[in-house]
Motif scaffolding. Sequence first.
Motif, PDB file in Angstrom:
ATOM      1  N   ARG A  10       0.836  -1.202   0.000  1.00 54.24           N
ATOM      2  CA  ARG A  10       0.000   0.000   0.000  1.00 54.24           C
ATOM      3  C   ARG A  10       0.871   1.252   0.000  1.00 54.24           C
ATOM      4  O   ARG A  10       1.914   1.300   0.655  1.00 54.24           O
ATOM      5  N   PHE A 269      -4.534   3.913  -0.162  1.00 55.02           N
ATOM      6  CA  PHE A 269      -4.607   2.550   0.361  1.00 55.02           C
ATOM      7  C   PHE A 269      -4.575   1.503  -0.752  1.00 55.02           C
ATOM      8  O   PHE A 269      -4.807   0.332  -0.507  1.00 55.02           O
ATOM      9  N   ASP A 271      -2.303  -0.366  -3.948  1.00 49.68           N
ATOM     10  CA  ASP A 271      -0.940  -0.841  -4.118  1.00 49.68           C
ATOM     11  C   ASP A 271      -0.146   0.147  -4.974  1.00 49.68           C
ATOM     12  O   ASP A 271      -0.650   0.646  -5.984  1.00 49.68           O
TER      13      ASP A 271
END
Length: 339
Positions: A10, A269, A271
């Motif tokens: 994240r 939040f 990747d």
Amino acid sequence: MTLSPPASGRLADAYDLVIFDLDGVIYLSDSAVAGAVDAVKRLHDEGRAVAYATNNASRRATAVADLLTGLGVPAAADEVLTSAAAAARRLADRLEPGARVLVVGAEALRQEVAERGLTPVTSADDKPVAVVQGYGREVGWVILAEAALAVRAGALWIATNTDRTLPSPRGPLPGNGSLVAVLRTALDREPDEVIGKPEPVLFEEAVKKDSARRPVVVGDRLDTDIEGAVRAGMDSLLVLTGVSQPRDLVAAPEHQRPTYVAKDLAGLFDDVETLAVTGEGTGWRVTDGRLEGHGDPIAALRTIAAAAWSGTDVTHLEGAGDEAASALRTLGLGSVSRS
């Protein structure tokens, strides 16, 4: 400070400080941007360090913190860095105590100048040794005329920022840069110094305060937030909730290119591999003037931007199929005809 983007995980986990712009990122005027409150609260709940760096010189840090708290964003005054406070500090460093400074802007800027032991004035007849110019809704011809006279007489001219516009729910409004342009035209010269973004001063102060080693800047403007991050050697996330839009991103010069792009702050939040501006792993590709693939239009935008930045002509991009054509329409890019 030069960083290499992390390969996975994240975005929020990859950095030890998130530096937010405010107008167009957290709020528009006095209303929260959709999803912004939940995203910042989530960072606080996870114990993440945050800072707020704003070019808007019309509010002091305490007022900004109060506004954020009123919107539901946990914020303390010491997390807020404003161009007004930074400009006042710079003046205090350069001038003798008690020096007269003609203030063009809001009461917040005047208060910052006074608290640094300088003497705010409103007339060139007071023989100010400096002019400091920041955004203020009440700024008009009279004070701009006094500033022009003072600068022409030899006063130092410092601008808190040169943002041409301010985002609002009704659309972009004239910002401090538009007011600076009035004096620039009248004086036929540039300010002696600009304090706010894209200058890296506010970002550097935030990093120093939090002893951060891996900060990331989140903003809505390529020409201030993102360029400032590039100048500071910091990674950046562009969110499409304010001024800069998809067409601006695709055409961005190298010194205004973000590390990541997201629709809004929920992207914090996601990747980092998904958010990075590359042509890989997005489900889309650009081939021979055609956008092909399927998935999220913002993922398509990252692919198109990466192609453009590598030298591919995407000026008349067409969608290969209904989904690609729809993505181009959503983004406001290409000829959006199906082929």
